[in-house]
Design an enzyme around this catalytic site. Structure first.
Site, PDB file in Angstrom:
ATOM      1  N   LYS A  10      -8.216   2.219  -6.997  1.00 51.88           N
ATOM      2  CA  LYS A  10      -7.155   2.923  -6.787  1.00 51.88           C
ATOM      3  C   LYS A  10      -5.341   2.811  -7.839  1.00 51.88           C
ATOM      4  O   LYS A  10      -5.250   1.784  -7.953  1.00 51.88           O
ATOM      5  CB  LYS A  10      -6.546   2.787  -5.074  1.00 51.88           C
ATOM      6  CG  LYS A  10      -5.293   4.428  -5.001  1.00 51.88           C
ATOM      7  CD  LYS A  10      -4.827   4.378  -3.819  1.00 51.88           C
ATOM      8  CE  LYS A  10      -4.121   5.445  -3.168  1.00 51.88           C
ATOM      9  NZ  LYS A  10      -3.390   5.363  -1.769  1.00 51.88           N
ATOM     10  N   SER A  48      -4.609   9.871   0.608  1.00 50.93           N
ATOM     11  CA  SER A  48      -3.560   9.752  -0.880  1.00 50.93           C
ATOM     12  C   SER A  48      -5.315   9.301  -1.857  1.00 50.93           C
ATOM     13  O   SER A  48      -4.923   9.260  -3.305  1.00 50.93           O
ATOM     14  CB  SER A  48      -3.040   9.087  -1.533  1.00 50.93           C
ATOM     15  OG  SER A  48      -2.599   7.816  -0.760  1.00 50.93           O
ATOM     16  N   SER A  93      -4.461   6.699   3.985  1.00 55.26           N
ATOM     17  CA  SER A  93      -5.110   7.234   2.610  1.00 55.26           C
ATOM     18  C   SER A  93      -6.555   7.225   2.299  1.00 55.26           C
ATOM     19  O   SER A  93      -7.104   7.024   0.864  1.00 55.26           O
ATOM     20  CB  SER A  93      -3.957   6.725   1.584  1.00 55.26           C
ATOM     21  OG  SER A  93      -2.512   7.978   1.829  1.00 55.26           O
TER      22      SER A  93
HETATM   23  N1  GLN Z   1      -0.951  11.415   3.644  1.00 54.15           N
HETATM   24  C1  GLN Z   1       0.317  10.408   4.241  1.00 54.15           C
HETATM   25  C2  GLN Z   1       1.948  10.432   3.263  1.00 54.15           C
HETATM   26  O1  GLN Z   1       1.568  11.262   2.406  1.00 54.15           O
HETATM   27  C3  GLN Z   1      -0.573   9.309   4.144  1.00 54.15           C
HETATM   28  C4  GLN Z   1      -0.590   8.396   2.862  1.00 54.15           C
HETATM   29  C5  GLN Z   1      -0.501   7.352   2.647  1.00 54.15           C
HETATM   30  O2  GLN Z   1      -1.700   6.436   3.449  1.00 54.15           O
HETATM   31  N2  GLN Z   1      -0.567   6.521   1.391  1.00 54.15           N
HETATM   32  O3  GLN Z   1       2.105  10.343   2.709  1.00 54.15           O
END
Ligand code: GLN
Length: 482
Positions: free
Chosen positions: A78, A153, A177
Site C-alpha cells: 500500500k 482504504s 481498511s
Molecule cells: N473506513 C475507515 C475510515 O475511513 C477505516 C480506514 C482505515 O482503516 N484506514 O477511517
C-alpha cells in the site's frame, strides 16, 4: 497462468525447479499489463528492479541454495509504506511527488526475506475512506464487477490480489481498511494485534489504531507473510516484545473443541439478509467441524463507530499537522507570508475527506469540547475493550459478519454516515487493539461475502488456525473472470 497460484504454491514450484523467479515476475507483469487499465490497482510499478531481484533468486536456485519461504515471491505494498527511492504518496496531492528517504521496517523485513516488491497500490487518501475513491490519483475497481468498489482504504492491495496481479500484498487497517476490502474482493486479510507489526515507516493516520497487515488468496499465505513482518522493532515505541510463533505451525485443520463466540450485537438491523445467511451458514459449518458455538454479548458495540470517528480524526489532526509545505511534499505556488503559505498549502494539498477529518479532530480536541467528546470517547473505548476481555474468558475466538453488505457501485451516492457505518463490524477490534481476520465465506449475486474472526491479543495463531480449517473444508479458491 502462474498468476493464478498462491504464494505457497509458487514457492513450492520454485523449490522444485518447475519455474524460475524470472518466469513468475514476467508472468505477473504480463497479467498486470493486461488488466491494470481496467482495475487501477497500482500507483507505482517496479518491473525493472523486480526482474533484477528475480535474477538473483534464480542464481541462488541454480547454486543449489535453500530458499526462504517468501523468496522470489512478488508482493505489492500500500502506498502509505515508505520505501527508499520510491514514490510514497498515500494517494494525496500533498505527497504526489514524494519519494521515500528510508525503508519502513516491513520493507526491510520483506527484502531480507527475499520477497520481491513489484509496486505500490492505490488507496484512499491517507487511508481515510472505505472505497479507494478519496485517492487523489484514480479509482480502483473490484475485479468481481468493474462497476463496483474494491472497498478501502487498502482497495488497491485487495484488487491486485483478487485480480491475479500479485499473490500477496500488505495493507494497513485503522478501522477496517484491510478487512473490508478483503471481504469485498473475496480474499483473506488480517489486521494483527496492535504492536505485533512495526509501524515504523507507515504514514500515520491514527497512531493508536493503525496496524500493517497481510492480504492474500489463502490463510496459509497470510500466515507466511505474518511470519516475515511480525516482531519487535526498537524504531516503533508501541511495538511489543512478544515472541513470534511460526504461524503456519497451527494450520492443521483441527478445531475440535474450539470455542467460538457469536455476539448478538453484530446481527443488527441494517445487516443485509444475504450476509446474515452466509454468516449463519458459516456458524453451522464451524459447528460441523467440531467447534462449540457460544452465544455472547458485546454490549457496547453500537458505540464503536461514533467512538472511532472522534478518536481517529483527533489523532489524524495531530499527525497531519506535519504537512505544512515546509518539511514534505507540496507547497502552494503563490502566498503572502508564512501563515498564508500554510493555509494555501494545506487547503490545496489535502482532499475534502482529509480536511473534514482534520477539522473534526481539531474541534474534539479543543479546550472547550475535549471533555465532551475526546475524553468521553476514550472512556467508551475502554468499555468496548472490557467487553472483549470478558468475552475471551469464555471463548477462543469470536465470529461475526465482516461487512453490513457486499461491494456497492462506484457511482452509488452514499452519505458520509452510511460510509462510516461500512466499518461497524471491524472498528471494535481496532479500538480494543486485538486481531481480526477476514476470510471468504460465500457469494451473493456473484459478489464475495466475508466473515470475520476476532481473537485475543497476540493470538493470531488461533485465528489463522480457525480460518484455515474453514478454508480447507468449505472454500474453493476462485478467480473472477476479467
Ligand atoms: N473506513 C475507515 C475510515 O475511513 C477505516 C480506514 C482505515 O482503516 N484506514 O477511517
Amino acid at each position: 497462468m502462474l498468476y493464478k497460484h498462491t504464494a505457497t504454491e509458487l514457492s513450492k514450484m520454485l523449490k522444485n525447479k518447475e519455474v524460475t523467479a524470472t518466469e513468475i515476475i514476467t508472468d505477473i507483469f504480463n497479467r498486470i499489463e493486461e488488466t491494470e487499465e481496467r482495475l487501477g490497482s497500482f500507483l507505482l510499478l517496479k518491473k525493472e528492479s523486480a526482474l533484477e531481484k528475480a535474477k538473483i533468486v534464480d542464481e541462488k536456485i541454480a547454486n543449489g541454495e535453500e530458499l526462504l519461504p517468501l523468496e522470489g515471491i512478488p508482493i505489492a505494498l500500500k502506498d502509505n509504506m515508505v520505501s527508499k527511492g520510491d514514490l510514497t504518496s498515500a494517494a494525496s496531492k500533498m505527497l504526489a511527488n514524494y519519494e521515500g528517504i528510508y525503508d519502513a521496517t516491513v520493507v526491510k523485513k520483506l527484502e531480507d526475506a527475499g520477497a520481491i516488491i513489484i509496486g505500490k497500490t492505490n488507496m484512499d487518501e491517507f487511508a481515510m475512506g472505505s472505497t479507494t475513491k478519496t485517492s487523489y490519483v484514480k479509482e480502483s475497481k473490484n475485479p468481481w464487477d468493474l462497476e463496483r468498489t474494491p472497498g478501502g482504504s487498502s482497495g488497491g492491495s485487495a484488487s491486485a490480489v483478487a485480480g491475479g496481479q500479485v499473490p500477496i500484498s500488505l495493507g494497513s487497517d485503522t478501522g477496517g481498511s484491510i478487512r473490508q476490502p478483503a471481504a469485498f474482493c473475496g480474499i483473506v486479510g488480517l489486521k494483527p494485534t496492535y504492536g505485533r507489526v512495526s509501524r515504523y515507516g507507515l504514514m500515520a493516520f491514527a497512531s493508536s489504531l493503525d496496524q500493517i497487515g497481510p492480504m492474500g488468496k489463502s490463510v496459509e499465505d497470510v500466515a507466511k507473510l505474518l511470519n516475515v513482518i511480525a516482531g519487535y522493532d526498537e524504531m516503533d515505541a508501541t511495538s511489543m516484545e512478544v515472541e513470534v510463533p511460526d504461524y503456519t505451525a497451527s494450520l492443521d485443520g483441527n478445531i475440535k473443541g474450539m470455542k467460538i463466540g457469536v455476539p448478538k450485537e453484530y446481527f443488527i438491523e441494517g445487516l443485509d439478509e444475504n450476509i446474515k445467511k452466509v454468516t449463519e451458514d458459516a456458524i453451522e459449518n464451524y459447528r460441523k467441524l467440531g467447534a462449540e458455538i457460544v452465544p455472547i454479548s458485546l454490549k457496547n458495540t453500537e458505540f464503536a463507530p461514533a467512538t472511532y470517528y472522534i478518536l481517529a480524526p483527533a489523532e489524524a489532526s495531530s499527525n497531519l499537522a506535519r504537512f505544512d509545505g515546509v518539511r514534505y511534499g507540496y507547497r502552494a505556488d503563490n502566498y503572502d507570508g508564512i501563515m498564508d503559505m500554510y493555509v494555501k498549502t494545506r487547503s490545496q494539498g489535502f482532499g475534502s475527506e482529509v480536511k473534514k477529518r482534520i477539522m473534526i479532530g481539531t474541534y474534539v480536541l479543543s479546550a472547550g469540547y475535549y471533555d465532551a467528546y475526546y475524553r468521553k470517547a476514550q472512556k467508551v473505548r475502554q468499555l468496548i475493550k472490557n467487553d472483549f476481555d470478558n468475552a475471551f474468558k469464555k471463548v477462543d475466538v469470536i465470529l461475526t459478519p465482516a461487512t453490513p453488505g457486499t461491494s456497492f457501485k462506484l457511482t452509488d451516492k452514499k452519505t458520509p454516515v452510511e460510509l462510516y457505518l461500512e466499518d461497524i463490524f471491524t472498528i471494535p477490534a481496532n479500538l480494543a487493539g486485538i486481531p481480526g481476520l477476514v476470510i471468504p465465506a460465500g457469494k451473493v449475486d456473484n459478489l464475495p461475502v466475508g466473515i470475520q474472526l476476532i481473537g485475543k491479543a497476540f493470538d493470531e495463531a488461533t485465528l489463522l488456525k480457525a480460518g484455515d480449517a474453514y478454508e480447507k473444508a468449505y472454500t474453493k479458491m476462485e478467480m473472477p473472470k476479467l
